[in-house]
Scaffold this active site. Structure first.
Site, short mmCIF file in Angstrom:
data_model
loop_
_atom_site.label_atom_id
_atom_site.label_comp_id
_atom_site.label_asym_id
_atom_site.label_seq_id
_atom_site.Cartn_x
_atom_site.Cartn_y
_atom_site.Cartn_z
CG HIS A 94 -2.11 0.80 1.03
ND1 HIS A 94 -3.15 0.15 0.02
CD2 HIS A 94 -2.57 1.82 1.32
CE1 HIS A 94 -4.41 1.05 0.01
NE2 HIS A 94 -4.10 2.26 1.07
CG ASP A 165 -9.13 6.39 8.59
OD1 ASP A 165 -9.71 6.27 9.68
OD2 ASP A 165 -9.01 7.47 7.94
CD GLU A 281 -10.13 9.78 10.66
OE1 GLU A 281 -10.49 10.00 9.42
OE2 GLU A 281 -9.43 8.99 10.91
#
Length: 538
Positions: A94, A165, A281
């Site tokens: 990632h 997340d 957030e």
């Protein structure tokens, strides 16, 4: 026998490609329980990452380790040979700028080894997570994905305290950066919730480290961008897992009110759980089409939210995203607790959007969005992301210059923004943050699309990122990149600031030949033919 043939092939390729005068028997005697592969599919996969922004030459081979000892043997061979080769650890792939790639070396495929290639035949695989319920921690393989850590700990009614997340990331990968999400204001980043590590250094030494044992290595590796060692085991702190989550979103048209409320909410971190939210957030909406898109599908498609109806000037909207964790046995009190907290906020009236769901479903929410994007062919596209830590004192300037300026009214992905408390970060780690008590993450998570729209193209978005960084520099906004990407020695020195001398010293001590994580482009591999080690960097 098959493993030895593959290994021989890999070594021969090393010799031909980089001209090493390496004795093949040196690696044939490693006795790895995993598999070194030169299969074209393996090699191609290891040369790609989520960003799709860089396409270096593929690695020469891929190691699917069965144990930490396999990795140690490989790195020790690289370090001890006359010329050596680089070694990069890859988790779920990632990274966004080739940080886990290496062209003239071996990629250690940390994630997916349990199902990989020849390991099925040998029966050897990395260890499964081991939960210690009494001590409230879990020991996990460095390549374990956080979603699998969660599943293992939930069997005991426990869960890690701090998250990212997206849960389909490797433990070693996030701990090499920091690991942040909406819980960071309360528990700190993931690197602040680690008891112990096993690490393979750039010399091939397998060491256990913690606050008490090899403490300097421990702090260097946490947030160390893979420069000092490969994390093979992490002992992660746990807490009792909630069963359900009240998930709330409210909207603002005034940035000052939005940021003031966010900063107020994170200031409550020391209060009892009943008097604070568990997750804070937010995101910025500059494009009306995005408010009801995949990231914001929270809003009902039957009642879409329109920027023009909330801001007559057609400007920018800000969404505060907050959650309250609870047990089914305490559900009767959750409404009152939320009501009292919301009363102190200054969002636009009548813009409260609420849902309740299982804790695991909330944590895994982005994966569901991923599946939607994959089905539309919108996941495996270039991702020119830009993640910045912005000091609190300059966040209003950033809003004016970037959200209301450079971005215009078009973007191609979510823009996250939320504050964190610096005192929740351990200053001894390698992670770098602004020098203020409160700082914001601003994450521009855009996707480059080949759909004919100039504002969605990779060139346009990459240029826009450069404009944002130039604006910050010209405006005196001392941002720090999260998931940093630089190409010069001076830029890296500036990034680490007063930590640079220590960072460099630790590199010379733990990876003097610059074998590890060369894709970060901090140090250039140093493979002299003599015994003299020459310090070099980009």
């Amino acid at each position: 026998m098959a493993t030895k043939l593959l290994l021989t092939f890999a070594i021969c390729r090393l010799l031909v490609t980089v001209g090493l005068t390496l004795d093949p028997t040196e690696l044939l005697l490693l006795g790895v329980d995993g598999q070194i592969s030169v299969d074209p599919t393996d090699v191609e996969t290891a040369s790609l990452d989520f960003g799709l922004l860089t396409r270096p030459a593929p690695p020469l081979a891929v190691l699917h380790p069965a144990s930490a000892q396999d990795i140690a043997q490989l790195v020790k061979a690289a370090y001890g040979s006359n010329f050596g080769f680089t070694v990069s650890a890859r988790g779920h792939g990632h990274s966004i700028n080739g940080q886990a790639q290496t062209a003239n070396g071996v990629v250690v495929q940390m994630s997916g080894s349990k199902r990989g290639g020849g390991l099925q035949a040998s029966g050897r695989k990395p260890p499964e997570p081991r939960v210690w319920p009494g001590e409230r921690y879990v020991d996990v393989w460095g390549g374990e994905l956080w979603i699998d850590v969660l599943r293992s700990t939930l069997e005991y009614g426990l869960a890690p305290k701090s998250w990212t997340d997206y849960l389909y990331l490797s433990v070693g990968g996030t701990l090499s950066n920091a690991g942040i999400s909406g819980q960071a204001f309360n528990h700190g980043p993931q690197i602040s919730n680690v008891h112990e590590l096993d690490v393979v250094t750039g010399k091939g030494d397998l060491l256990t480290c913690s606050e008490e044992q090899n403490s300097e290595l421990f702090h260097a590796v946490l947030g160390g961008l893979g420069q000092f060692g490969i994390i093979t085991r992490a002992r992660i702190s746990l807490e009792p897992a909630p069963q359900r989550v009240r998930w709330i979103r409210v909207l603002y048209s005034n940035f000052s009110a939005f940021s003031r409320d966010q900063e107020y909410l994170i200031s409550l971190h020391a209060q009892p759980s009943s008097q604070k939210f568990d997750y804070v957030e937010g995101f910025v909406i500059v494009d009306e089409g995005l408010i009801n898109n995949w990231r914001s599908s929270f809003f009902s498609p039957r009642n879409p939210v329109k920027i023009s109806s909330l801001d007559p000037n057609g400007g920018v909207l800000y969404c505060l995203e907050i959650t309250k964790n609870y047990q089914e046995s305490t559900a009767s009190t959750i409404d009152k607790e939320v009501e009292l907290l919301l009363k102190k906020l200054n969002f636009i009236p009548a813009t409260v959007f609420t849902t309740d769901l299982l804790y695991v479903d909330f944590l895994d929410r982005v994966h569901k969005a991923e599946l939607k994007l994959r089905s539309k062919g919108l996941w495996e596209v270039p991702h020119p992301w830009l993640n910045l830590f912005v000091p609190k004192s300059k966040i209003a300037d950033f809003d004016k210059g970037v959200f209301k300026g450079i971005l215009g009214n078009k973007t191609s992905g979510p823009i996250l923004i939320y504050p964190m408390n610096k005192n929740k970060w351990d200053h001894r780690s390698s992670a770098v943050t602004p020098d203020e008590d409160v700082f914001y993450l601003v994450a521009l998570l855009r996707s480059a699309l080949d759909n004919g729209e100039e504002t969605h193209s990779l060139e346009y978005l990459s240029n826009q990122n450069r404009r944002i960084l130039r604006f910050c520099n010209d405006a005196g906004i001392n941002v720090k990149q999260y998931l940093p990407h630089y190409t010069t020695h001076e830029e890296w020195m500036d990034h680490f600031g007063n930590k640079w001398d220590w960072f460099y010293q630790m590199k010379m001590e733990l990876d003097p030949r610059h074998i590890l994580a060369s894709g970060q482009q901090i140090f250039t591999p140093s493979f002299p033919s003599s015994s003299k080690m020459v310090a070099s960097w980009r």
